[in-house]
Design a protein around this motif. Structure first.
Motif, PDB file in Angstrom:
ATOM      1  N   MET A 153      -3.924  15.622   6.172  1.00 19.55           N
ATOM      2  CA  MET A 153      -2.731  14.929   6.655  1.00 19.55           C
ATOM      3  C   MET A 153      -2.560  13.629   5.900  1.00 19.55           C
ATOM      4  N   SER A 154      -1.301  13.194   5.810  1.00 20.17           N
ATOM      5  CA  SER A 154      -1.001  11.947   5.116  1.00 20.17           C
ATOM      6  C   SER A 154       0.108  11.214   5.849  1.00 20.17           C
ATOM      7  N   ALA A 155       0.202   9.910   5.574  1.00 19.28           N
ATOM      8  CA  ALA A 155       1.213   9.072   6.208  1.00 19.28           C
ATOM      9  C   ALA A 155       1.460   7.854   5.333  1.00 19.28           C
ATOM     10  N   ASP A 156       2.553   7.162   5.618  1.00 13.55           N
ATOM     11  CA  ASP A 156       2.890   5.957   4.869  1.00 13.55           C
ATOM     12  C   ASP A 156       2.211   4.712   5.417  1.00 13.55           C
ATOM     13  N   SER A 157       1.627   4.809   6.618  1.00 12.34           N
ATOM     14  CA  SER A 157       0.930   3.645   7.176  1.00 12.34           C
ATOM     15  C   SER A 157      -0.437   4.057   7.691  1.00 12.34           C
ATOM     16  N   ALA A 158      -1.374   3.125   7.632  1.00 16.57           N
ATOM     17  CA  ALA A 158      -2.724   3.382   8.110  1.00 16.57           C
ATOM     18  C   ALA A 158      -2.731   3.646   9.610  1.00 16.57           C
ATOM     19  N   GLU A 159      -1.901   2.928  10.349  1.00 16.04           N
ATOM     20  CA  GLU A 159      -1.872   3.115  11.808  1.00 16.04           C
ATOM     21  C   GLU A 159      -1.372   4.501  12.186  1.00 16.04           C
ATOM     22  N   GLU A 160      -0.334   4.971  11.521  1.00 20.62           N
ATOM     23  CA  GLU A 160       0.201   6.307  11.806  1.00 20.62           C
ATOM     24  C   GLU A 160      -0.832   7.382  11.480  1.00 20.62           C
ATOM     25  N   LEU A 161      -1.483   7.242  10.339  1.00 23.54           N
ATOM     26  CA  LEU A 161      -2.501   8.213   9.946  1.00 23.54           C
ATOM     27  C   LEU A 161      -3.691   8.159  10.895  1.00 23.54           C
ATOM     28  N   LEU A 162      -4.089   6.972  11.297  1.00 22.53           N
ATOM     29  CA  LEU A 162      -5.216   6.834  12.217  1.00 22.53           C
ATOM     30  C   LEU A 162      -4.931   7.543  13.534  1.00 22.53           C
ATOM     31  N   GLU A 163      -3.758   7.337  14.093  1.00 17.81           N
ATOM     32  CA  GLU A 163      -3.420   7.978  15.363  1.00 17.81           C
ATOM     33  C   GLU A 163      -3.444   9.499  15.238  1.00 17.81           C
ATOM     34  N   ALA A 164      -2.858  10.031  14.173  1.00 14.19           N
ATOM     35  CA  ALA A 164      -2.839  11.486  13.977  1.00 14.19           C
ATOM     36  C   ALA A 164      -4.250  12.033  13.754  1.00 14.19           C
ATOM     37  N   MET A 215       0.843  -1.174   0.000  1.00 17.71           N
ATOM     38  CA  MET A 215       0.000   0.000   0.000  1.00 17.71           C
ATOM     39  C   MET A 215       0.888   1.236   0.000  1.00 17.71           C
ATOM     40  N   GLY A 216       0.475   2.236  -0.750  1.00 19.44           N
ATOM     41  CA  GLY A 216       1.224   3.487  -0.804  1.00 19.44           C
ATOM     42  C   GLY A 216       0.775   4.458   0.265  1.00 19.44           C
ATOM     43  N   ARG A 217       1.042   5.701   0.019  1.00 17.72           N
ATOM     44  CA  ARG A 217       0.702   6.756   0.968  1.00 17.72           C
ATOM     45  C   ARG A 217      -0.815   6.886   1.084  1.00 17.72           C
ATOM     46  N   LEU A 218      -1.288   7.229   2.291  1.00 17.87           N
ATOM     47  CA  LEU A 218      -2.705   7.440   2.562  1.00 17.87           C
ATOM     48  C   LEU A 218      -2.914   8.849   3.086  1.00 17.87           C
ATOM     49  N   TYR A 219      -4.132   9.369   2.891  1.00 17.03           N
ATOM     50  CA  TYR A 219      -4.432  10.692   3.434  1.00 17.03           C
ATOM     51  C   TYR A 219      -5.876  10.795   3.868  1.00 17.03           C
ATOM     52  N   ILE A 220      -6.129  11.817   4.675  1.00 15.62           N
ATOM     53  CA  ILE A 220      -7.480  12.216   5.065  1.00 15.62           C
ATOM     54  C   ILE A 220      -7.495  13.743   5.043  1.00 15.62           C
ATOM     55  N   ASP A 221      -8.589  14.315   4.617  1.00 23.33           N
ATOM     56  CA  ASP A 221      -8.643  15.750   4.362  1.00 23.33           C
ATOM     57  C   ASP A 221      -9.881  16.348   5.035  1.00 23.33           C
ATOM     58  N   CYS A 222      -9.680  17.088   6.110  1.00 19.45           N
ATOM     59  CA  CYS A 222     -10.804  17.711   6.837  1.00 19.45           C
ATOM     60  C   CYS A 222     -11.574  18.693   5.960  1.00 19.45           C
ATOM     61  N   ARG A 223     -10.941  19.224   4.945  1.00 23.62           N
ATOM     62  CA  ARG A 223     -11.621  20.198   4.088  1.00 23.62           C
ATOM     63  C   ARG A 223     -12.819  19.597   3.375  1.00 23.62           C
ATOM     64  N   GLU A 224     -12.885  18.267   3.302  1.00 24.26           N
ATOM     65  CA  GLU A 224     -13.987  17.601   2.614  1.00 24.26           C
ATOM     66  C   GLU A 224     -15.241  17.474   3.469  1.00 24.26           C
ATOM     67  N   TYR A 225     -15.139  17.790   4.767  1.00 24.89           N
ATOM     68  CA  TYR A 225     -16.236  17.540   5.690  1.00 24.89           C
ATOM     69  C   TYR A 225     -16.638  18.830   6.397  1.00 24.89           C
ATOM     70  N   PRO A 226     -17.939  19.041   6.558  1.00 22.82           N
ATOM     71  CA  PRO A 226     -18.388  20.263   7.226  1.00 22.82           C
ATOM     72  C   PRO A 226     -17.990  20.275   8.698  1.00 22.82           C
ATOM     73  N   SER A 227     -17.590  21.437   9.173  1.00 24.17           N
ATOM     74  CA  SER A 227     -17.307  21.609  10.597  1.00 24.17           C
ATOM     75  C   SER A 227     -17.517  23.070  10.950  1.00 24.17           C
ATOM     76  N   GLU A 228     -17.823  23.312  12.208  1.00 25.64           N
ATOM     77  CA  GLU A 228     -18.020  24.685  12.665  1.00 25.64           C
ATOM     78  C   GLU A 228     -16.736  25.503  12.541  1.00 25.64           C
ATOM     79  N   ARG A 279     -12.955   5.231  15.490  1.00 29.08           N
ATOM     80  CA  ARG A 279     -11.724   4.862  14.781  1.00 29.08           C
ATOM     81  C   ARG A 279     -12.042   4.114  13.481  1.00 29.08           C
ATOM     82  N   GLN A 280     -13.045   3.252  13.506  1.00 29.06           N
ATOM     83  CA  GLN A 280     -13.432   2.530  12.293  1.00 29.06           C
ATOM     84  C   GLN A 280     -13.998   3.500  11.249  1.00 29.06           C
TER      85      GLN A 280
END
Length: 76
Positions: free
Chosen positions: A21-32, A1-14, A50-51
């Motif tokens: 943020m991005s990381a090379d492992s799912a566990e590292e990205l999940l913790e952050a 698996m390559g790099r993974l990311y999650i982007d708060c800009r895609e989701y509404p928030s107050e 977490r799921q």
């Protein structure tokens, strides 16, 4: 698996969060991502949460430009 990311800009928030943020492992990205969600967005750190976060991971790196928001597309 390559790099993974999650982007708060895609989701509404107050706070109109602009963090991506991005990381090379799912566990590292999940913790952050969980630490950010708890500290900034006041979510509770539960196994269910977490799921949910894991399901939002995408392969690659976040775009430089802010992605379109679902609520922007719906309202035109």
């Amino acid at each position: 698996m390559g790099r993974l990311y999650i982007d708060c800009r895609e989701y509404p928030s107050e706070s109109h969060c602009s963090l991506a943020m991005s990381a090379d492992s799912a566990e590292e990205l999940l913790e952050a991502a969980v630490q950010h969600a708890v500290a900034v967005h006041q979510h509770q750190d539960t196994p269910e949460f977490r799921q949910q976060i894991r399901q939002l991971f995408k392969e690659g790196t976040p775009p430089v430009e802010s992605p379109p928001h679902a609520w922007d597309i719906e309202t035109g």
